[in-house]
Design an enzyme around this catalytic site. Sequence first.
Site, PDB file in Angstrom:
ATOM      1  N   GLU A   1       1.671  -0.383   9.983  1.00 43.06           N
ATOM      2  CA  GLU A   1       0.211  -0.627   9.901  1.00 43.06           C
ATOM      3  C   GLU A   1      -0.573   0.587  10.435  1.00 43.06           C
TER       4      GLU A   1
ATOM      5  N   ASP B   1      -7.617  -3.516   9.478  1.00 42.65           N
ATOM      6  CA  ASP B   1      -8.299  -3.744  10.768  1.00 42.65           C
ATOM      7  C   ASP B   1      -7.856  -5.078  11.371  1.00 42.65           C
TER       8      ASP B   1
ATOM      9  N   GLY C   1      20.820  -2.659  33.484  1.00 43.97           N
ATOM     10  CA  GLY C   1      21.988  -1.781  33.608  1.00 43.97           C
ATOM     11  C   GLY C   1      22.832  -1.840  32.343  1.00 43.97           C
TER      12      GLY C   1
ATOM     13  N   ARG D   1      -3.805  -4.992  12.158  1.00 42.43           N
ATOM     14  CA  ARG D   1      -3.395  -4.243  13.360  1.00 42.43           C
ATOM     15  C   ARG D   1      -3.520  -5.090  14.625  1.00 42.43           C
TER      16      ARG D   1
ATOM     17  N   SER E   1       1.024   7.706   5.692  1.00 42.83           N
ATOM     18  CA  SER E   1      -0.193   7.840   6.518  1.00 42.83           C
ATOM     19  C   SER E   1      -1.384   8.184   5.637  1.00 42.83           C
TER      20      SER E   1
ATOM     21  N   LEU F   1       0.838  -1.197   0.000  1.00 43.56           N
ATOM     22  CA  LEU F   1       0.000   0.000   0.000  1.00 43.56           C
ATOM     23  C   LEU F   1       0.881   1.258   0.000  1.00 43.56           C
TER      24      LEU F   1
ATOM     25  N   GLU G   1       3.544   4.169  -0.407  1.00 43.45           N
ATOM     26  CA  GLU G   1       4.355   4.731  -1.497  1.00 43.45           C
ATOM     27  C   GLU G   1       5.193   5.876  -0.923  1.00 43.45           C
ATOM     28  N   PRO G   2       6.159   6.347  -1.696  1.00 42.31           N
ATOM     29  CA  PRO G   2       6.988   7.438  -1.174  1.00 42.31           C
ATOM     30  C   PRO G   2       6.144   8.632  -0.704  1.00 42.31           C
ATOM     31  N   ASN G   3       5.062   8.944  -1.422  1.00 37.50           N
ATOM     32  CA  ASN G   3       4.235  10.091  -1.026  1.00 37.50           C
ATOM     33  C   ASN G   3       2.851   9.691  -0.531  1.00 37.50           C
TER      34      ASN G   3
HETATM   35  N1  CAA Z   1     -13.129  -0.615   6.498  1.00 36.76           N
HETATM   36  C1  CAA Z   1     -13.837  -0.327   5.356  1.00 36.76           C
HETATM   37  N2  CAA Z   1     -14.007   0.931   4.903  1.00 36.76           N
HETATM   38  C2  CAA Z   1     -13.452   1.936   5.631  1.00 36.76           C
HETATM   39  C3  CAA Z   1     -12.724   1.696   6.817  1.00 36.76           C
HETATM   40  C4  CAA Z   1     -12.578   0.360   7.242  1.00 36.76           C
HETATM   41  N3  CAA Z   1     -11.888   0.066   8.347  1.00 36.76           N
HETATM   42  N4  CAA Z   1     -12.309   2.888   7.306  1.00 36.76           N
HETATM   43  C5  CAA Z   1     -12.760   3.830   6.477  1.00 36.76           C
HETATM   44  N5  CAA Z   1     -13.449   3.246   5.467  1.00 36.76           N
HETATM   45  C6  CAA Z   1     -14.095   3.915   4.337  1.00 36.76           C
HETATM   46  C7  CAA Z   1     -14.800   5.201   4.773  1.00 36.76           C
HETATM   47  O1  CAA Z   1     -16.111   4.935   5.211  1.00 36.76           O
HETATM   48  C8  CAA Z   1     -14.770   6.031   3.498  1.00 36.76           C
HETATM   49  O2  CAA Z   1     -15.776   5.579   2.634  1.00 36.76           O
HETATM   50  P1  CAA Z   1     -16.927   6.596   2.116  1.00 36.76           P
HETATM   51  O3  CAA Z   1     -16.158   7.700   1.430  1.00 36.76           O
HETATM   52  O4  CAA Z   1     -17.723   5.742   1.206  1.00 36.76           O
HETATM   53  O5  CAA Z   1     -17.640   7.059   3.354  1.00 36.76           O
HETATM   54  C9  CAA Z   1     -13.450   5.621   2.849  1.00 36.76           C
HETATM   55  O6  CAA Z   1     -13.091   4.349   3.422  1.00 36.76           O
HETATM   56  C10 CAA Z   1     -12.335   6.618   3.122  1.00 36.76           C
HETATM   57  O7  CAA Z   1     -12.250   6.777   4.524  1.00 36.76           O
HETATM   58  P2  CAA Z   1     -11.634   8.092   5.178  1.00 36.76           P
HETATM   59  O8  CAA Z   1     -12.304   9.298   4.618  1.00 36.76           O
HETATM   60  O9  CAA Z   1     -11.634   7.911   6.662  1.00 36.76           O
HETATM   61  O10 CAA Z   1     -10.141   8.022   4.571  1.00 36.76           O
HETATM   62  P3  CAA Z   1      -8.890   8.954   4.787  1.00 36.76           P
HETATM   63  O11 CAA Z   1      -8.272   9.205   3.461  1.00 36.76           O
HETATM   64  O12 CAA Z   1      -9.222  10.108   5.657  1.00 36.76           O
HETATM   65  O13 CAA Z   1      -7.844   7.971   5.551  1.00 36.76           O
HETATM   66  C11 CAA Z   1      -6.858   6.841   7.394  1.00 36.76           C
HETATM   67  C12 CAA Z   1      -8.140   7.341   6.702  1.00 36.76           C
HETATM   68  C13 CAA Z   1      -7.350   6.151   8.651  1.00 36.76           C
HETATM   69  C14 CAA Z   1      -5.915   7.959   7.784  1.00 36.76           C
HETATM   70  C15 CAA Z   1      -6.142   5.829   6.447  1.00 36.76           C
HETATM   71  O14 CAA Z   1      -5.574   6.489   5.344  1.00 36.76           O
HETATM   72  C16 CAA Z   1      -5.076   5.029   7.161  1.00 36.76           C
HETATM   73  O15 CAA Z   1      -5.370   4.059   7.836  1.00 36.76           O
HETATM   74  N6  CAA Z   1      -3.761   5.454   7.006  1.00 36.76           N
HETATM   75  C17 CAA Z   1      -2.674   4.686   7.539  1.00 36.76           C
HETATM   76  C18 CAA Z   1      -2.076   3.820   6.470  1.00 36.76           C
HETATM   77  C19 CAA Z   1      -1.613   2.514   6.983  1.00 36.76           C
HETATM   78  O16 CAA Z   1      -2.100   1.993   7.978  1.00 36.76           O
HETATM   79  N7  CAA Z   1      -0.697   1.899   6.274  1.00 36.76           N
HETATM   80  C20 CAA Z   1      -0.266   0.595   6.614  1.00 36.76           C
HETATM   81  C21 CAA Z   1       0.484  -0.024   5.495  1.00 36.76           C
HETATM   82  S1  CAA Z   1       0.648  -1.767   5.716  1.00 36.76           S
HETATM   83  C22 CAA Z   1       1.848  -2.002   6.838  1.00 36.76           C
HETATM   84  O17 CAA Z   1       2.353  -1.115   7.443  1.00 36.76           O
HETATM   85  C23 CAA Z   1       2.186  -3.486   7.016  1.00 36.76           C
HETATM   86  C24 CAA Z   1       3.282  -3.825   7.901  1.00 36.76           C
HETATM   87  O18 CAA Z   1       3.944  -3.010   8.438  1.00 36.76           O
HETATM   88  C25 CAA Z   1       3.580  -5.212   8.122  1.00 36.76           C
HETATM   89  P1  FAD Z   2       4.390   9.747   7.322  1.00 42.01           P
HETATM   90  O1  FAD Z   2       3.005   9.468   6.881  1.00 42.01           O
HETATM   91  O2  FAD Z   2       5.227  10.650   6.500  1.00 42.01           O
HETATM   92  O3  FAD Z   2       4.346  10.284   8.811  1.00 42.01           O
HETATM   93  C1  FAD Z   2       5.402  11.039   9.412  1.00 42.01           C
HETATM   94  C2  FAD Z   2       4.920  11.479  10.798  1.00 42.01           C
HETATM   95  O4  FAD Z   2       3.775  12.359  10.663  1.00 42.01           O
HETATM   96  C3  FAD Z   2       4.474  10.310  11.667  1.00 42.01           C
HETATM   97  O5  FAD Z   2       4.828  10.542  13.004  1.00 42.01           O
HETATM   98  C4  FAD Z   2       2.957  10.349  11.517  1.00 42.01           C
HETATM   99  O6  FAD Z   2       2.266   9.762  12.603  1.00 42.01           O
HETATM  100  C5  FAD Z   2       2.718  11.861  11.443  1.00 42.01           C
HETATM  101  N1  FAD Z   2       1.433  12.162  10.790  1.00 42.01           N
HETATM  102  C6  FAD Z   2       1.100  11.970   9.482  1.00 42.01           C
HETATM  103  N2  FAD Z   2      -0.165  12.351   9.269  1.00 42.01           N
HETATM  104  C7  FAD Z   2      -0.649  12.790  10.451  1.00 42.01           C
HETATM  105  C8  FAD Z   2      -1.909  13.313  10.889  1.00 42.01           C
HETATM  106  N3  FAD Z   2      -2.936  13.440  10.049  1.00 42.01           N
HETATM  107  N4  FAD Z   2      -2.050  13.687  12.175  1.00 42.01           N
HETATM  108  C9  FAD Z   2      -1.012  13.546  13.043  1.00 42.01           C
HETATM  109  N5  FAD Z   2       0.200  13.055  12.703  1.00 42.01           N
HETATM  110  C10 FAD Z   2       0.362  12.673  11.425  1.00 42.01           C
HETATM  111  N6  FAD Z   2       3.598  -0.488   4.205  1.00 42.01           N
HETATM  112  C11 FAD Z   2       2.934  -1.364   3.397  1.00 42.01           C
HETATM  113  O7  FAD Z   2       2.097  -0.961   2.586  1.00 42.01           O
HETATM  114  N7  FAD Z   2       3.159  -2.700   3.494  1.00 42.01           N
HETATM  115  C12 FAD Z   2       4.053  -3.223   4.360  1.00 42.01           C
HETATM  116  O8  FAD Z   2       4.213  -4.444   4.421  1.00 42.01           O
HETATM  117  C13 FAD Z   2       4.790  -2.320   5.201  1.00 42.01           C
HETATM  118  N8  FAD Z   2       5.751  -2.804   6.049  1.00 42.01           N
HETATM  119  C14 FAD Z   2       6.564  -1.910   6.698  1.00 42.01           C
HETATM  120  C15 FAD Z   2       7.671  -2.376   7.414  1.00 42.01           C
HETATM  121  C16 FAD Z   2       8.559  -1.478   7.997  1.00 42.01           C
HETATM  122  C17 FAD Z   2       9.761  -1.993   8.707  1.00 42.01           C
HETATM  123  C18 FAD Z   2       8.311  -0.084   7.900  1.00 42.01           C
HETATM  124  C19 FAD Z   2       9.266   0.913   8.510  1.00 42.01           C
HETATM  125  C20 FAD Z   2       7.192   0.379   7.256  1.00 42.01           C
HETATM  126  C21 FAD Z   2       6.311  -0.518   6.630  1.00 42.01           C
HETATM  127  N9  FAD Z   2       5.236  -0.067   5.884  1.00 42.01           N
HETATM  128  C22 FAD Z   2       4.524  -0.938   5.084  1.00 42.01           C
HETATM  129  C23 FAD Z   2       4.948   1.352   5.794  1.00 42.01           C
HETATM  130  C24 FAD Z   2       4.300   1.915   7.056  1.00 42.01           C
HETATM  131  O9  FAD Z   2       2.965   1.505   7.137  1.00 42.01           O
HETATM  132  C25 FAD Z   2       4.435   3.449   6.984  1.00 42.01           C
HETATM  133  O10 FAD Z   2       5.790   3.744   7.224  1.00 42.01           O
HETATM  134  C26 FAD Z   2       3.539   4.151   7.976  1.00 42.01           C
HETATM  135  O11 FAD Z   2       2.187   3.958   7.638  1.00 42.01           O
HETATM  136  C27 FAD Z   2       3.836   5.653   8.055  1.00 42.01           C
HETATM  137  O12 FAD Z   2       3.979   6.244   6.807  1.00 42.01           O
HETATM  138  P2  FAD Z   2       5.288   7.161   6.494  1.00 42.01           P
HETATM  139  O13 FAD Z   2       6.459   6.354   6.868  1.00 42.01           O
HETATM  140  O14 FAD Z   2       5.181   7.651   5.107  1.00 42.01           O
HETATM  141  O15 FAD Z   2       5.185   8.349   7.531  1.00 42.01           O
END
Ligand code: CAA
Ligand code: FAD
Length: 381
Positions: free
Chosen positions: A363, A240, A339, A243, A132, A125, A127-129
């Site tokens: 996540e 969901d 320590g 996490r 969150s 999911l 990407e560089p830009n």
């Molecule tokens: N299930 C289904 N639908 C959902 C949902 C959920 N849990 N949460 C929201 N939606 C729906 C909303 O209802 C909305 O739909 P409608 O427009 O039809 O009402 C749509 O999705 C968009 O929701 P939001 O307006 O709330 O979306 P947003 O752009 O404001 O983003 C966010 C919400 C919670 C910030 C979300 O972008 C987010 O979770 N960001 C964090 C990204 C993240 O967790 N990345 C993890 C990468 S994976 C990883 O990290 C793996 C690893 O390490 C091993």
């Molecule tokens: P940014 O989004 O740039 O955030 C920088 C800071 O700003 C953070 O402290 C953040 O909390 C804060 N911030 C951003 N927006 C807000 C806001 N609205 N309000 C308050 N604070 C905010 N991604 C995948 O898709 N798949 C994977 O399997 C996966 N595995 C990973 C494994 C590792 C070891 C790492 C390091 C990352 C992995 N990720 C993966 C990506 C990970 O989910 C992201 O790094 C994370 O979601 C944060 O995105 P970012 O690094 O771009 O930080």
Amino acid sequence: MDYLLTKEQLLARKFFKEFVEKEIKPIAAEIDENETFPHDTVRKMGKLGFFGIPFPREVGGVGGDYLTYIMAVEEIAKACASTAIILSAHVSLCCWPIFAFGTDEQKRKYLPKLLTGESLGAFALTEPNAGSDAGNQQTTAKLVGDAYILNGTKVFITNGGVADVFIVFASTDKSKGAKGISAFIVERGFEGFSIGKVERKMGIRGSSTAELIFEDCVVPKENLLGTEGSGFKIALQTLDGGRIGVGAQALGIAEGAIAEAVKYVKERRQFGKPIGSFQGIQWYLADMITKVEAARLLVYNAAIKKEKGILKSSDAAMAKKFASDVAMEVTTQVVQIFGGYGYSREYPVERMMRDAKITQIYEGTNEIQRIVIASDFLGKI
Ligand code: CAA
Ligand code: FAD
């Protein structure tokens, strides 16, 4: 909390503990030190059914439940957080969305091998830009004839360097924003797909975290997961579940650190006594044990709700946020209790502290979890 568990769950946990003791604990320091992916262990886990735990037998799973799977992640994380996230990313983020949103054909094609560990999965999911702000996907997918052509870059993908099957998100219609995102099942060998930079990390160094590059990557039309435009909801619903896995990983790290501390404070003597006899140290331990118990309640609660189909996003977000903060606090405190020896690589607690940090970041950072929790309770303002 054993009163919550069935006989089958207790037996499964005993089995996980024995496997961890025999196969995972002995290699945990080494894979961290050398930054090596534990291929042999993962193969063994696949053969023993770890990857199929929460899936029904009809699709090639083991027919267990989500809490049992979560306990597997927890038990593994007590010894090795790297192996725990390999399991969690594979099961929660790759197998589960195929199981939940895939067509019969997709399930038949991908699940049997994924659930036995013959192939390994990943979820792409970020990407560089679009970290969150995951809805801001820049990767594009254009339907040309019978295939989607993907272009873009994913970063930080867990299992990325070694996986065979990837759930990839891309925009099929930029004008629709998040509603124009679609999900795809991409195989490692697809034309135009390559692995880029492999990250060197602070912790979970035995796990592979890689960049994925799509240059006119050809994805057959039948590999669209769900419908066009439903990708963002698939991603968020998948997260969901994921996490809860990170919550379990964090819980396991904290429990592992406390177990090390309990041993150490009985052995280490200063001022003529074991340091565990000092009230200051006992208070630290009491606070840590209490917080871990609270974290376990939140993590198990979310797992049970997921199994029952009544999970709210905030249940998983609270479990992940709380457990990861506890893991960071506990591991930092345990290093303090050790320590100078805690700062040395001779003991596992410095690794646990480095591993704990990522659970507050991936996540969805804990700042993002707060957004999820608040919006579940406030609704749209
Ligand atoms: N299930 C289904 N639908 C959902 C949902 C959920 N849990 N949460 C929201 N939606 C729906 C909303 O209802 C909305 O739909 P409608 O427009 O039809 O009402 C749509 O999705 C968009 O929701 P939001 O307006 O709330 O979306 P947003 O752009 O404001 O983003 C966010 C919400 C919670 C910030 C979300 O972008 C987010 O979770 N960001 C964090 C990204 C993240 O967790 N990345 C993890 C990468 S994976 C990883 O990290 C793996 C690893 O390490 C091993
Ligand atoms: P940014 O989004 O740039 O955030 C920088 C800071 O700003 C953070 O402290 C953040 O909390 C804060 N911030 C951003 N927006 C807000 C806001 N609205 N309000 C308050 N604070 C905010 N991604 C995948 O898709 N798949 C994977 O399997 C996966 N595995 C990973 C494994 C590792 C070891 C790492 C390091 C990352 C992995 N990720 C993966 C990506 C990970 O989910 C992201 O790094 C994370 O979601 C944060 O995105 P970012 O690094 O771009 O930080």
